[in-house]
Design an enzyme around this catalytic site. Structure first.
Site, mmCIF file in Angstrom:
data_model
loop_
_atom_site.group_PDB
_atom_site.id
_atom_site.type_symbol
_atom_site.label_atom_id
_atom_site.label_comp_id
_atom_site.label_asym_id
_atom_site.label_seq_id
_atom_site.Cartn_x
_atom_site.Cartn_y
_atom_site.Cartn_z
ATOM 1 N N SER A 251 31.288 12.200 25.652
ATOM 2 C CA SER A 251 31.668 10.923 26.257
ATOM 3 C C SER A 251 32.715 10.258 25.380
ATOM 4 C CB SER A 251 30.446 10.018 26.396
ATOM 5 O OG SER A 251 30.059 9.582 25.112
ATOM 6 N N LYS A 252 33.178 9.110 25.835
ATOM 7 C CA LYS A 252 34.275 8.411 25.170
ATOM 8 C C LYS A 252 34.053 8.199 23.674
ATOM 9 C CE LYS A 252 36.947 5.806 28.497
ATOM 10 N NZ LYS A 252 36.724 6.776 29.527
ATOM 11 N N ARG A 253 32.771 8.015 23.302
ATOM 12 C CA ARG A 253 32.565 7.730 21.885
ATOM 13 C C ARG A 253 32.842 8.956 21.014
ATOM 14 N NH1 ARG A 253 27.319 9.267 20.441
ATOM 15 N NH2 ARG A 253 26.203 9.950 22.292
#
Ligand code: GLU
Length: 468
Positions: A251-253
């Site tokens: 995911s984005k993190r």
């Protein structure tokens, strides 16, 4: 029956690398078997779907080189290819199921459903819809609907065993009694994902659904629904998920997760495709891992797809990108670069083997192109004589039309110097030519800059050597 596979993105955001990998595996499978790839836009979520996202996804797929045979832009016999344009078909399917007693109106509000969920959890039961509206008397249903009460439509999930013969995971058994009566039409009349996807897969003649593991729980529902509508469901292949370095779904993190971000960072489509192919699939033993799309499609088989999650490793992606950057003909490389002059061409030719990405290459070329600032040149006192030697060599040797010429000029400049002096020469030359002590070999810099620019930069640096 000829192979028909589909990629079915929802236009609610930019193309995630996980979805790009799904698109790639579908593409590889279709090409390998001489079949068709259908692009279907799943835009039934009216709130979150946007035409801009659809356009961006199509552009990313084209950029990756994954072209489709049927889709919203190219048409085809099984269209329309946007679910928002197929609403009548979903309604007709629901009407038919209603008529056959295989679907029913459900009046439970979101709050009532949540209360039910909590209640079941508290009693140690799986938190699913308990089917309470299934047995409402027909008269009550008529009255409540007549009074304008909001209602969804749910599918009567058959209580039978459902077996998925998954092409990656093998045989997986589900019990219909473990699955709830899922929603077909929401209270606002829009179709659910399960209704739209299951019906479209059948009506579009899809033979094999290749998609992420996260959809596995939907598969028995979609199979049961297809059968209730009189279709034989397609086959299925569920791909392992892609995880970040910490083992959580990517995911984005974890950093860049969309195709667009990698593209902006200078990753080549060839590098990304090659890396994505190896996320969850392994080539036959002994194969070089650096491959282009035609090679990949020749080798691709689902039995070499792993069952366990794949880890996304940006460094490995950078490695693959470097391999493809090295192989890229200079002509193609230049299409990405500007201005298209001699300096760019020479620099691209010489430096593209040294960098990880197009962005790094552009940055390296820009650094060489920009004039070093005299004030920031930190030239040691001994630099002056070394630079005078270099200037002399540039004048005497004159010609600078190849890297060999540049080597000759340097050798001439260094001919009377002891090893220490040579080191000073190289450092001073780099400072004079590009304003910093590290970077490409000096001969490479000389040849990229050309005789005139090199001479002028050495002259400028010499001015900086004069004590103020
Ligand atoms: N629109 C779904 C998604 O983007 C596709 C699921 C499927 O392939 O059936 O996740």
């Amino acid at each position: 029956m000829s192979v028909r596979v589909r990629f079915a993105p929802s236009p609610t955001g930019s193309l995630h690398v996980g979805n790009a990998r799904t698109a790639l595996f579908n593409w590889l499978f279709a090409r390998k078997h001489g079949g068709g790839l259908i692009l279907r836009i799943e835009d039934t979520d009216r709130e979150r779907s946007r035409p801009e996202w659809e356009a961006a996804i199509l552009e990313d797929l084209r950029w990756l080189g994954l072209h489709w045979d049927e889709g919203p832009d190219v048409g085809g016999d099984a269209g329309p290819y946007r679910q928002s344009e197929r609403l009548e078909a979903y309604q007709a399917a629901v009407d038919r199921l209603m008529g056959e007693g295989k679907a029913y109106f459900c009046f439970c509000s979101p709050e009532a459903l949540e209360a039910q969920r909590q209640d079941r959890l508290a009693r140690g039961l799986p938190p699913r819809y308990d089917g309470r509206c299934r047995s409402l008397p027909a008269e009550e249903v008529r009255q409540r609907r007549g009074a304008g009460e909001a209602s969804a439509v749910r599918f009567v999930m058959p209580r039978e065993r459902i077996t998925v013969h998954d092409h990656v995971k093998g045989e997986i058994r589900f019990l219909g009694s473990d699955l709830d009566d899922f929603v077909l039409l929401r209270a606002d009349g829009s179709p659910s994902y399960n209704l739209a996807a299951a019906l479209d897969d059948c009506r579009m003649g899809i033979t094999l659904v290749i998609r992420g593991d996260d959809h596995l729980a939907n598969t028995p529902r979609q199979m049961a629904l297809a059968r209730a509508l009189g279709w034989e469901p397609p086959q299925f292949a569920h791909l392992p998920l892609i995880h970040g370095s910490d083992g959580a779904p990517l995911s984005k993190r974890h950093g860049a997760v969309s195709v667009a971000e990698h593209r902006a960072a200078g990753i080549l489509p060839e590098g990304l495709v090659n890396y994505l192919a190896l996320l969850g699939w392994s080539p036959p033993a002994g194969r070089d891992e650096v491959m282009d799309l035609p090679t990949l499609s020749g080798l691709f088989t689902l039995d070499r797809v792993s069952r366990s999650p794949a880890k996304f490793d940006p460094e490995r992606l950078a490695w693959f990108n470097r391999q493809h950057l090295r192989r890229l003909p200079t002509g193609q490389l230049l299409a990405f670069m500007e201005p298209a002059d001699d300096l760019t061409e020479r620099a691209a030719r010489l430096l593209h083997k040294e960098v990880d990405s197009l962005v790094a290459l552009k940055r390296a070329i820009a650094e060489i192109r920009s004039e070093p600032e005299l004030e920031s040149l930190d030239l040691p006192a001994t630099a002056e004589s070394a630079l005078l030697q270099l200037r002399g060599a540039l004048v005497v040797q004159g010609r600078l039309e190849s890297e060999e010429d540049a080597q000759r000029i340097l050798a001439h400049a260094a001919r009377d110097l002891a090893p220490d002096g040579r080191r000073v020469l190289m450092r001073a030359a780099r400072l004079a030519l590009i304003g910093k002590p590290d970077g490409p070999p000096v001969a490479t810099l000389l040849w990229i800059l050309g005789a005139e620019r090199a001479k002028q930069r050495v002259e400028n640096a010499l001015k900086g050597c004069v004590a103020p």
